[in-house]
Design a protein around this motif. Sequence first.
Motif, PDB file in Angstrom:
ATOM      1  N   GLN A   1      21.445 -35.261  65.194  1.00 25.23           N
ATOM      2  CA  GLN A   1      20.300 -35.971  65.764  1.00 25.23           C
ATOM      3  C   GLN A   1      20.757 -37.282  66.392  1.00 25.23           C
ATOM      4  O   GLN A   1      20.405 -38.377  65.957  1.00 25.23           O
ATOM      5  CB  GLN A   1      19.259 -36.223  64.675  1.00 25.23           C
ATOM      6  CG  GLN A   1      18.754 -34.934  64.070  1.00 25.23           C
ATOM      7  CD  GLN A   1      17.752 -35.183  62.969  1.00 25.23           C
ATOM      8  OE1 GLN A   1      17.343 -36.306  62.719  1.00 25.23           O
ATOM      9  NE2 GLN A   1      17.340 -34.121  62.313  1.00 25.23           N
ATOM     10  N   LYS A   2      21.510 -37.158  67.467  1.00 23.70           N
ATOM     11  CA  LYS A   2      22.143 -38.297  68.121  1.00 23.70           C
ATOM     12  C   LYS A   2      21.122 -39.334  68.608  1.00 23.70           C
ATOM     13  O   LYS A   2      21.348 -40.535  68.504  1.00 23.70           O
ATOM     14  CB  LYS A   2      22.990 -37.790  69.288  1.00 23.70           C
ATOM     15  CG  LYS A   2      23.888 -38.800  69.899  1.00 23.70           C
ATOM     16  CD  LYS A   2      24.779 -38.103  70.933  1.00 23.70           C
ATOM     17  CE  LYS A   2      25.644 -39.075  71.645  1.00 23.70           C
ATOM     18  NZ  LYS A   2      26.487 -38.415  72.644  1.00 23.70           N
ATOM     19  N   VAL A   3      19.991 -38.901  69.128  1.00 26.28           N
ATOM     20  CA  VAL A   3      18.977 -39.814  69.646  1.00 26.28           C
ATOM     21  C   VAL A   3      18.428 -40.700  68.519  1.00 26.28           C
ATOM     22  O   VAL A   3      18.260 -41.910  68.688  1.00 26.28           O
ATOM     23  CB  VAL A   3      17.833 -39.035  70.343  1.00 26.28           C
ATOM     24  CG1 VAL A   3      16.698 -39.959  70.734  1.00 26.28           C
ATOM     25  CG2 VAL A   3      18.364 -38.293  71.565  1.00 26.28           C
ATOM     26  N   LYS A   4      18.177 -40.107  67.355  1.00 21.42           N
ATOM     27  CA  LYS A   4      17.689 -40.886  66.214  1.00 21.42           C
ATOM     28  C   LYS A   4      18.743 -41.884  65.738  1.00 21.42           C
ATOM     29  O   LYS A   4      18.410 -42.997  65.332  1.00 21.42           O
ATOM     30  CB  LYS A   4      17.273 -39.962  65.070  1.00 21.42           C
ATOM     31  CG  LYS A   4      16.009 -39.184  65.361  1.00 21.42           C
ATOM     32  CD  LYS A   4      15.592 -38.353  64.173  1.00 21.42           C
ATOM     33  CE  LYS A   4      14.311 -37.604  64.480  1.00 21.42           C
ATOM     34  NZ  LYS A   4      13.846 -36.799  63.337  1.00 21.42           N
ATOM     35  N   VAL A   5      20.000 -41.487  65.807  1.00 19.58           N
ATOM     36  CA  VAL A   5      21.085 -42.382  65.401  1.00 19.58           C
ATOM     37  C   VAL A   5      21.166 -43.563  66.370  1.00 19.58           C
ATOM     38  O   VAL A   5      21.329 -44.711  65.958  1.00 19.58           O
ATOM     39  CB  VAL A   5      22.429 -41.628  65.310  1.00 19.58           C
ATOM     40  CG1 VAL A   5      23.576 -42.583  65.026  1.00 19.58           C
ATOM     41  CG2 VAL A   5      22.362 -40.545  64.236  1.00 19.58           C
ATOM     42  N   ILE A   6      21.026 -43.286  67.657  1.00 17.30           N
ATOM     43  CA  ILE A   6      21.047 -44.353  68.667  1.00 17.30           C
ATOM     44  C   ILE A   6      19.902 -45.336  68.403  1.00 17.30           C
ATOM     45  O   ILE A   6      20.090 -46.557  68.435  1.00 17.30           O
ATOM     46  CB  ILE A   6      20.965 -43.781  70.098  1.00 17.30           C
ATOM     47  CG1 ILE A   6      22.252 -43.014  70.429  1.00 17.30           C
ATOM     48  CG2 ILE A   6      20.738 -44.893  71.121  1.00 17.30           C
ATOM     49  CD1 ILE A   6      22.186 -42.208  71.706  1.00 17.30           C
ATOM     50  N   LYS A   7      18.714 -44.815  68.105  1.00 13.51           N
ATOM     51  CA  LYS A   7      17.570 -45.679  67.802  1.00 13.51           C
ATOM     52  C   LYS A   7      17.840 -46.526  66.561  1.00 13.51           C
ATOM     53  O   LYS A   7      17.511 -47.716  66.525  1.00 13.51           O
ATOM     54  CB  LYS A   7      16.304 -44.841  67.598  1.00 13.51           C
ATOM     55  CG  LYS A   7      15.740 -44.265  68.881  1.00 13.51           C
ATOM     56  CD  LYS A   7      14.495 -43.458  68.601  1.00 13.51           C
ATOM     57  CE  LYS A   7      13.936 -42.847  69.868  1.00 13.51           C
ATOM     58  NZ  LYS A   7      12.726 -42.050  69.601  1.00 13.51           N
ATOM     59  N   ALA A   8      18.437 -45.918  65.542  1.00  9.16           N
ATOM     60  CA  ALA A   8      18.745 -46.661  64.317  1.00  9.16           C
ATOM     61  C   ALA A   8      19.790 -47.745  64.591  1.00  9.16           C
ATOM     62  O   ALA A   8      19.669 -48.870  64.091  1.00  9.16           O
ATOM     63  CB  ALA A   8      19.246 -45.704  63.236  1.00  9.16           C
TER      64      ALA A   8
ATOM     65  N   ASP B   1      24.199 -50.030  75.236  1.00  8.43           N
ATOM     66  CA  ASP B   1      25.234 -50.472  74.303  1.00  8.43           C
ATOM     67  C   ASP B   1      25.184 -49.684  72.993  1.00  8.43           C
ATOM     68  O   ASP B   1      26.216 -49.323  72.435  1.00  8.43           O
ATOM     69  CB  ASP B   1      25.102 -51.961  74.021  1.00  8.43           C
ATOM     70  CG  ASP B   1      25.392 -52.814  75.256  1.00  8.43           C
ATOM     71  OD1 ASP B   1      26.189 -52.369  76.099  1.00  8.43           O
ATOM     72  OD2 ASP B   1      24.825 -53.922  75.360  1.00  8.43           O
ATOM     73  N   ALA B   2      23.979 -49.418  72.501  1.00  8.94           N
ATOM     74  CA  ALA B   2      23.837 -48.643  71.269  1.00  8.94           C
ATOM     75  C   ALA B   2      24.358 -47.224  71.472  1.00  8.94           C
ATOM     76  O   ALA B   2      25.040 -46.672  70.602  1.00  8.94           O
ATOM     77  CB  ALA B   2      22.384 -48.612  70.824  1.00  8.94           C
ATOM     78  N   LYS B   3      24.071 -46.642  72.630  1.00 11.02           N
ATOM     79  CA  LYS B   3      24.580 -45.304  72.952  1.00 11.02           C
ATOM     80  C   LYS B   3      26.099 -45.329  73.015  1.00 11.02           C
ATOM     81  O   LYS B   3      26.771 -44.405  72.554  1.00 11.02           O
ATOM     82  CB  LYS B   3      24.007 -44.808  74.272  1.00 11.02           C
ATOM     83  CG  LYS B   3      24.431 -43.393  74.633  1.00 11.02           C
ATOM     84  CD  LYS B   3      23.809 -42.950  75.946  1.00 11.02           C
ATOM     85  CE  LYS B   3      24.149 -41.532  76.318  1.00 11.02           C
ATOM     86  NZ  LYS B   3      25.558 -41.222  76.394  1.00 11.02           N
ATOM     87  N   GLY B   4      26.656 -46.401  73.553  1.00  9.52           N
ATOM     88  CA  GLY B   4      28.111 -46.545  73.621  1.00  9.52           C
ATOM     89  C   GLY B   4      28.751 -46.580  72.241  1.00  9.52           C
ATOM     90  O   GLY B   4      29.804 -45.981  72.029  1.00  9.52           O
ATOM     91  N   VAL B   5      28.109 -47.271  71.308  1.00 11.80           N
ATOM     92  CA  VAL B   5      28.620 -47.335  69.932  1.00 11.80           C
ATOM     93  C   VAL B   5      28.600 -45.944  69.307  1.00 11.80           C
ATOM     94  O   VAL B   5      29.568 -45.504  68.683  1.00 11.80           O
ATOM     95  CB  VAL B   5      27.790 -48.324  69.078  1.00 11.80           C
ATOM     96  CG1 VAL B   5      28.138 -48.203  67.601  1.00 11.80           C
ATOM     97  CG2 VAL B   5      28.011 -49.751  69.552  1.00 11.80           C
TER      98      VAL B   5
END
Length: 121
Positions: free
Chosen positions: A65-72, A83-87
Amino acid sequence: MALDKDAIIEQIKGASILELNDLVKAIEDEFGVTAAAPVAAGAAAGDDAATKDSFDVELTDAGQQKVKVIKAVREITGLGLKDAKGVVDAAPSNVKEGVTEDEANDIKSKLEEVGAEVTVK
């Protein structure tokens, strides 16, 4: 010359803190010594490792669940979307560095809730 220990102890008991401080300084100066407690080098290094107070939170895998991880990650770090997506895309990567143990565990639990794999170092 006989040293009267009992008389010296009685004088020390009746002395003020300032007088005792002056006495310590005079003894240090006279005899070239210091009243500081010695610290063993090996013991000091071991204590630092045992009382670690700064932790790094590493995202090792984003999971399914990559999108949820990016949001977190955005919520935790305050980063923008890109930047969060990059991390997350760069995993394994540090999400936050130099945090307390409680904060590190809190971050870890938030990321694991959304399916990410996290390591606290």
